[in-house]
Design a protein around this motif. Structure first.
Motif, PDB file in Angstrom:
ATOM      1  N   UNK A  60      37.191  57.844 -42.590  1.00 27.27           N
ATOM      2  CA  UNK A  60      37.290  56.502 -42.023  1.00 27.27           C
ATOM      3  C   UNK A  60      36.039  55.690 -42.352  1.00 27.27           C
ATOM      4  N   UNK A  61      34.884  56.338 -42.272  1.00 21.96           N
ATOM      5  CA  UNK A  61      33.612  55.654 -42.540  1.00 21.96           C
ATOM      6  C   UNK A  61      32.634  56.656 -43.112  1.00 21.96           C
ATOM      7  N   UNK A  62      31.750  56.152 -43.990  1.00 10.61           N
ATOM      8  CA  UNK A  62      30.746  57.011 -44.616  1.00 10.61           C
ATOM      9  C   UNK A  62      29.505  56.184 -44.910  1.00 10.61           C
ATOM     10  N   UNK A  63      28.355  56.784 -44.669  1.00  6.04           N
ATOM     11  CA  UNK A  63      27.086  56.181 -45.062  1.00  6.04           C
ATOM     12  C   UNK A  63      26.011  57.250 -44.931  1.00  6.04           C
ATOM     13  N   UNK A  64      24.813  56.934 -45.358  1.00  9.38           N
ATOM     14  CA  UNK A  64      23.748  57.907 -45.255  1.00  9.38           C
ATOM     15  C   UNK A  64      22.397  57.312 -45.562  1.00  9.38           C
ATOM     16  N   UNK A  70      26.350  60.531 -42.790  1.00  9.91           N
ATOM     17  CA  UNK A  70      27.236  60.454 -41.627  1.00  9.91           C
ATOM     18  C   UNK A  70      28.663  60.259 -42.122  1.00  9.91           C
ATOM     19  N   UNK A  71      29.604  60.966 -41.517  1.00  9.44           N
ATOM     20  CA  UNK A  71      31.010  60.826 -41.845  1.00  9.44           C
ATOM     21  C   UNK A  71      31.790  60.643 -40.550  1.00  9.44           C
ATOM     22  N   UNK A 138      23.504  52.346 -41.061  1.00  8.16           N
ATOM     23  CA  UNK A 138      22.523  53.291 -41.578  1.00  8.16           C
ATOM     24  C   UNK A 138      21.714  52.625 -42.688  1.00  8.16           C
ATOM     25  N   UNK A 139      20.479  52.983 -42.818  1.00  9.26           N
ATOM     26  CA  UNK A 139      19.615  52.369 -43.819  1.00  9.26           C
ATOM     27  C   UNK A 139      19.843  53.031 -45.178  1.00  9.26           C
ATOM     28  N   UNK A 140      20.839  52.510 -45.897  1.00  7.44           N
ATOM     29  CA  UNK A 140      21.184  53.040 -47.208  1.00  7.44           C
ATOM     30  C   UNK A 140      20.010  52.867 -48.166  1.00  7.44           C
TER      31      UNK A 140
END
Length: 142
Positions: A60-64, A70-71, A138-140
């Motif tokens: 549904x959402x992804x970032x890191x 985070x998933x 999140x601070x990509x």
């Protein structure tokens, strides 16, 4: 105060069940090493999406950030979460290596991308929109 009812878009239908299972996962790199750049995270998202699809789950959402991802995943009750996590971590590590080689000098020596541990939290109590916003913010890395 009455709780808002789940809408049909929140619910998924299996052969014998209706469900709304969401999990927030966090994977950290081995020894919290700063190995990710934006290009690595951009390449990782379709890999994780594909693995989820193999489990009838949905990313549904992804970032890191530089040292973790985070998933937010919705998944059917037939899926053992530990199996999904093992596949997500194993496939992503293998395919990132194939695409970028040992993309960080530390990986050339150690050879291991992910820490063997992970964080998993069910998302029944927190509104999904709040979790999505948290992951989006999140601070990509650049």
């Amino acid at each position: 105060m009455a709780r808002p009812r789940k809408t049909d878009s929140d619910l998924r239908h299996g052969r014998h069940c209706v469900f709304a299972l969401h999990v927030h996962l966090v994977f950290v790199t081995k020894y919290r090493r700063n190995v990710f750049k934006k290009e690595h995270l951009d390449a990782m998202q379709p890999i994780l999406t594909s693995v989820c699809r193999d489990f009838d789950a949905e990313l549904v959402e992804f970032n890191g950030e530089h040292d973790h991802v985070h998933l937010l995943i919705t998944y059917p009750p037939k899926v053992a979460l530990s199996n999904l996590v093992a596949s997500l971590k194993g496939v992503s590590a293998r395919l990132l290596r194939q695409r970028f080689g040992d993309f960080h000098p530390w990986l050339q020596r150690r050879g291991v991308l992910w820490s063997p541990s992970y964080f998993a939290s069910s998302c029944g109590g927190a509104p999904i929109d709040i979790l999505r916003q948290y992951i989006e913010e999140q601070q990509t890395p650049h």
